[in-house]
Enzyme design. Structure first.
Site, PDB file in Angstrom:
ATOM      1  N   CYS A 152       0.301-102.587  52.163  1.00 36.39           N
ATOM      2  CA  CYS A 152       1.369-102.817  51.189  1.00 36.39           C
ATOM      3  C   CYS A 152       2.741-102.895  51.874  1.00 36.39           C
ATOM      4  CB  CYS A 152       1.296-101.721  50.137  1.00 36.39           C
ATOM      5  SG  CYS A 152       1.910-102.280  48.573  1.00 36.39           S
ATOM      6  N   SER A 171      -9.258 -68.765  51.808  1.00 34.91           N
ATOM      7  CA  SER A 171      -9.254 -67.496  52.548  1.00 34.91           C
ATOM      8  C   SER A 171     -10.674 -67.112  52.951  1.00 34.91           C
ATOM      9  CB  SER A 171      -8.556 -66.382  51.762  1.00 34.91           C
ATOM     10  OG  SER A 171      -9.324 -65.942  50.670  1.00 34.91           O
ATOM     11  N   SER A 172     -11.663 -67.489  52.149  1.00 31.56           N
ATOM     12  CA  SER A 172     -13.046 -67.143  52.506  1.00 31.56           C
ATOM     13  C   SER A 172     -13.500 -67.914  53.746  1.00 31.56           C
ATOM     14  CB  SER A 172     -13.999 -67.465  51.348  1.00 31.56           C
ATOM     15  OG  SER A 172     -13.677 -66.692  50.227  1.00 31.56           O
ATOM     16  N   SER A 230      -8.923 -63.292  49.383  1.00 34.27           N
ATOM     17  CA  SER A 230      -8.772 -63.325  47.919  1.00 34.27           C
ATOM     18  C   SER A 230     -10.096 -63.667  47.254  1.00 34.27           C
ATOM     19  CB  SER A 230      -7.726 -64.367  47.539  1.00 34.27           C
ATOM     20  OG  SER A 230      -8.244 -65.672  47.747  1.00 34.27           O
ATOM     21  N   GLY A 231     -11.010 -64.244  48.035  1.00 36.87           N
ATOM     22  CA  GLY A 231     -12.255 -64.711  47.428  1.00 36.87           C
ATOM     23  C   GLY A 231     -12.176 -66.185  47.069  1.00 36.87           C
ATOM     24  N   GLY A 232     -11.000 -66.780  47.231  1.00 36.57           N
ATOM     25  CA  GLY A 232     -10.864 -68.227  47.039  1.00 36.57           C
ATOM     26  C   GLY A 232     -11.467 -68.964  48.224  1.00 36.57           C
ATOM     27  N   VAL A 233     -11.598 -70.271  48.095  1.00 37.15           N
ATOM     28  CA  VAL A 233     -12.266 -71.054  49.130  1.00 37.15           C
ATOM     29  C   VAL A 233     -11.548 -70.939  50.479  1.00 37.15           C
ATOM     30  CG1 VAL A 233     -13.014 -73.364  49.811  1.00 37.15           C
ATOM     31  CG2 VAL A 233     -13.078 -72.716  47.407  1.00 37.15           C
ATOM     32  N   LYS A 279      -9.038 -80.111  51.639  1.00 40.06           N
ATOM     33  CA  LYS A 279      -9.865 -79.181  50.871  1.00 40.06           C
ATOM     34  C   LYS A 279     -11.367 -79.473  51.010  1.00 40.06           C
ATOM     35  CE  LYS A 279      -9.552 -75.798  47.857  1.00 40.06           C
ATOM     36  NZ  LYS A 279      -8.553 -74.724  47.951  1.00 40.06           N
ATOM     37  N   GLU A 310      -7.348 -97.743  50.106  1.00 39.17           N
ATOM     38  CA  GLU A 310      -7.664 -96.312  50.063  1.00 39.17           C
ATOM     39  C   GLU A 310      -7.982 -95.802  48.656  1.00 39.17           C
ATOM     40  OE1 GLU A 310      -4.798 -97.735  50.584  1.00 39.17           O
ATOM     41  OE2 GLU A 310      -3.095 -96.588  49.822  1.00 39.17           O
TER      42      GLU A 310
END
Ligand code: XMP
Length: 513
Positions: free
Chosen positions: A82, A231-232, A226-229, A369, A174
């Site tokens: 573009c 930090s785990s 924290s148990g989040g993705v 992520k 994309e």
């Protein structure tokens, strides 16, 4: 191990992250850097290919972002998308003008015809839909270029100089709307830049473990889990790398979902690390008693969290390294390559001020992520952690409208569990990005058995979103909603009415508080 490197030069396009993700999906490592990156730095990166992103400007505006013409002397293939395409054309001697109304100005989907002898379109169908979004028009393409794609409106939907490895497309390969767009990027990487596909999670895992070991030596490492993705996965990587030198502090504030605390603990049982689970639920509940204002709840939880964490940190004595779960989108959003403005973000934001340590380690800084999830799988973390949807730091406290009590927490946990269970059974988990139950502070009259009830209304919320800045409500099939509703009112005491939230964000937010 060093990877081949593709450089994405950002000219302010809204899809810069998407381009990078697509490239990495093809197992080629890339980074997004500002268009201002000096040529010396570009050379030092030894890219095998360079991609110019789109951007909101017009190239003929003297104030618009330009590129160093020396880029085209490096002998490195370039793909302009573009604005990037128009900039390439202009820089190499072509002419770009504002398109006249209704001529060659295109927005949205356009049927596009490709010359499949061009390496960029090799092996693809000769006709497809592409996603256009351009105001400007290349009135003259530079010498040496051919026109391997066109639409009804535009004779030069793509330009190519196969000899020098320069390609430009007026559309956005994309985005998903462009049919075979990802395959075009793949062709650029493999047919044109001769990529080897050496970016794999297994390599990343092994090289990260090695570099963490080299850096940490005999030092002590502290991590707030924290148990989040994020930090785990960071914790698992550090556990693999330095074992006993790692202390994970998992502050259980009692505001987590059903069984979540135990699940997190169980996931880390296989590593020989110092895993500290602090059951702080009593002190959190005590401080939250009678508090209804959402921001006050958040503030109290944030403060208590830091206090508990600080106390645990002090028990370790000297902490050399503090681990943070920063991921690549945070880095990009915080200002490209400008380390000074990287935000300290996350549920554990502000921790660096409270713990004495020598240095921060951010082992996920280069990852998107979905790559973090992949790395989690590579480290054999269980699916329930790796696939976990985002969960706010203040937890269920902001999903109980009004004041928080043990009883309300128990009701919400059970109801939320049923909702998640039915979504899983209907295999809808991947079709929505965040879904949960909210316990409202409203009660209404109902009838159950032979008796009149006066009980809580529970709300279900489920959204689809890419960035959580805007969101749409998920179109859950009625039958699934019905099952959830029937189960909750039957299995959870004190709920006699279920409503489904059908507002988008904006005007609503995803959470209710
Ligand atoms: P909203 O409700 O603002 O949510 O549309 C956007 C995303 O942010 C999460 N969220 C939070 N996360 N602490 C967090 O760590 C918070 O106080 C908080 N409030 C909202 C929310 O779950 C959603 O993913």
């Amino acid at each position: 191990m060093t990877h081949q490197f593709v450089l994405i030069l950002d000219f302010g396009g809204q899809y810069n992250q998407l381009i990078a993700r697509r490239v990495r999906e093809h197992n080629v490592y890339c980074e997004v850097k500002s268009y201002k990156t000096p040529i010396e730095e570009i050379k030092a990166l030894k890219p095998i290919g360079i991609i110019f992103t789109g951007g909101p400007n017009s190239v003929y505006d003297p104030a618009s972002p330009q590129c160093d013409p020396e880029i085209f002397q490096l002998g490195v293939p370039v793909l302009g998308i573009c604005y990037g395409c128009q900039l390439m054309a202009l820089t190499l001697g072509g002419k770009v003008i504002a398109a006249q109304e209704d001529t060659a100005r295109e927005f949205g989907k356009a049927t596009t015809y490709y010359d499949t002898t061009c390496p960029l379109f090799k092996g693809l169908p000769a006709e497809g839909i592409s996603w256009m979004s351009h105001n400007d028009y290349m009135a003259e393409v530079p010498a040496g270029f051919t026109l391997p794609a066109h639409t009804a409106m535009c004779s030069n939907a793509a330009i190519a100089d196969v000899q020098r490895g320069f390609y430009g497309v007026q559309f956005h390969p994309e985005v998903n709307h462009t049919k075979n767009g990802s395959a075009m990027l793949r062709n650029f990487l493999y047919e044109i830049c001769h990529a080897h596909g050496d970016w794999t999670m297994e390599d990343f895992k092994n090289s990260s473990i090695q570099s963490i070991r080299d850096k940490v030596g005999n030092g002590q490492v502290l991590l707030a889990l924290s148990g989040g993705v994020d930090s785990s996965v960071a914790a698992a990587l550090l556990a693999e790398a330095v074992g006993k030198q790692l202390t994970c502090v998992f502050v259980d504030h009692g505001l987590m979902r059903k069984d979540e605390g135990d699940e997190v603990e169980a996931a880390f049982a296989r590593w020989d690390i110092n895993f500290v689970r602090v059951d702080a639920s009593a002190r959190f509940l005590q401080r939250l008693a009678g508090v209804s204002d959402p921001e006050t709840k958040r503030k109290i939880i944030g403060e208590e969290f830091i206090r508990v964490f600080e106390a645990e940190g002090k028990k370790i004595g000297q902490v050399d390294y503090l681990v943070q779960g920063t991921i690549y989108p945070d880095v990009i959003e915080s200002g490209l390559g400008d380390a000074a403005v990287i935000k300290s973000h996350h549920n554990v934001g502000g921790l660096p001020d409270y713990v004495d340590f020598k240095e921060i380690i951010e082992p996920l800084r280069q990852l998107f992520k979905d790559e973090v999830r992949q790395l989690g799988r590579e480290l054999a973390l269980p699916d329930y952690l790796v696939k976990r949807q985002p969960f706010p730091g203040p937890g269920l406290a902001i999903r109980i409208i009004g004041d928080i009590t043990e009883e309300k927490l128990a009701i919400l946990r059970d109801a939320d569990f049923i909702f998640r269970d039915e979504i899983a059974k209907a295999q809808l988990e991947d079709s929505m990005n965040q879904y949960f139950a909210v316990l409202t502070n409203m009660r209404s009259v109902g009838v159950q058995g032979d008796g009149r009830t006066y009980d809580y209304t529970l709300a279900l919320r489920s959204v689809t979103t890419t960035d959580f800045m805007t969101a749409d409500w998920a179109r859950i099939p009625y039958e699934v909603l019905d099952k959830v509703s029937v189960r909750i009112v039957n299995e959870v005491e004190h709920v006699n009415r279920i409503v489904y939230d059908i507002t988008s964000k904006p005007p609503a937010t995803i959470e209710w508080e």
